[in-house]
Design a protein around this motif. Structure first.
Motif, short mmCIF file in Angstrom:
data_model
loop_
_atom_site.label_atom_id
_atom_site.label_comp_id
_atom_site.label_asym_id
_atom_site.label_seq_id
_atom_site.Cartn_x
_atom_site.Cartn_y
_atom_site.Cartn_z
N VAL A 1 0.45 8.69 12.01
CA VAL A 1 1.20 9.24 10.88
C VAL A 1 1.95 8.13 10.16
O VAL A 1 1.94 8.06 8.92
N GLN A 2 2.60 7.25 10.91
CA GLN A 2 3.33 6.14 10.29
C GLN A 2 2.39 5.19 9.56
O GLN A 2 2.68 4.75 8.45
N SER A 3 1.28 4.90 10.15
CA SER A 3 0.30 4.00 9.52
C SER A 3 -0.20 4.58 8.21
O SER A 3 -0.27 3.87 7.20
N ARG A 4 -0.55 5.87 8.18
CA ARG A 4 -1.00 6.53 6.94
C ARG A 4 0.10 6.52 5.88
O ARG A 4 -0.14 6.28 4.71
N PHE A 5 1.32 6.79 6.34
CA PHE A 5 2.45 6.82 5.40
C PHE A 5 2.63 5.46 4.73
O PHE A 5 2.73 5.37 3.50
N TRP A 6 2.67 4.40 5.52
CA TRP A 6 2.92 3.07 4.95
C TRP A 6 1.75 2.58 4.11
O TRP A 6 1.93 1.88 3.12
N GLU B 1 -0.14 1.73 -1.57
CA GLU B 1 -1.03 2.15 -2.65
C GLU B 1 -0.25 2.71 -3.84
O GLU B 1 -0.53 2.38 -4.99
N ASP B 2 0.73 3.56 -3.54
CA ASP B 2 1.52 4.18 -4.61
C ASP B 2 2.30 3.15 -5.42
O ASP B 2 2.32 3.21 -6.65
N TYR B 3 2.94 2.21 -4.74
CA TYR B 3 3.71 1.20 -5.46
C TYR B 3 2.80 0.27 -6.26
O TYR B 3 3.13 -0.10 -7.39
N THR B 4 1.66 -0.07 -5.71
CA THR B 4 0.72 -0.91 -6.44
C THR B 4 0.23 -0.20 -7.70
O THR B 4 0.20 -0.79 -8.79
N THR B 5 -0.11 1.07 -7.56
CA THR B 5 -0.56 1.87 -8.71
C THR B 5 0.56 1.99 -9.75
O THR B 5 0.32 1.84 -10.95
N GLU B 6 1.76 2.25 -9.29
CA GLU B 6 2.89 2.44 -10.21
C GLU B 6 3.19 1.18 -11.00
O GLU B 6 3.42 1.24 -12.21
N VAL B 7 3.18 0.04 -10.34
CA VAL B 7 3.41 -1.23 -11.04
C VAL B 7 2.35 -1.42 -12.13
O VAL B 7 2.65 -1.82 -13.25
#
Length: 119
Positions: free
Chosen positions: A75-80, A85-91
């Motif tokens: 669960v932790q691995s998927r979350f991180w 991915e989310d931060y890379t996409t957002e930038v």
């Protein structure tokens, strides 16, 4: 032919006001574009923050469902991974928004310069 001095003053004042408005119109238009950029960027950032807060909440809920360390580690691995991915996409999205906005502002500035009004 007699002219009314009050009417002459009023007419001159109206002409002066129109002239000043015409001179400041380009700056107002640019100011509008800058505010639009700021509002679009803020909206994008707040939307992203909302999605991240939801993901954080889902993460904690998922942790509560874990009954062993292996599942918790997954669960932790998927979350991180998703965070990355989310931060890379957002930038990337914010960078593209900024580039498009700067292009729009530059075009607006070029088309609204005093030289373009005189032409």
């Amino acid at each position: 032919m007699s002219t009314n001095p009050a009417k002459l003053v009023q007419s001159a004042s109206e002409d002066a006001i129109k002239s000043v408005r015409a001179q400041f119109a380009p700056m107002y238009h640019l100011h509008e574009k800058v505010i639009e950029l700021q509002m679009n960027t803020l909206s994008q950032i707040l939307d992203f923050m909302g999605r991240r807060m939801k993901a954080q909440s889902d993460f904690f809920h998922s942790l509560g469902q874990c009954h062993d360390l292996t599942k918790m580690s997954e669960v932790q691995s998927r979350f991180w991974q998703r965070v990355s991915e989310d931060y890379t996409t957002e930038v990337g999205q914010l960078t593209e928004m900024a580039r498009e906005s700067v292009d729009k502002i530059a075009k607006a500035a070029a088309s609204k310069t005093p030289q373009s009004h005189a032409a």
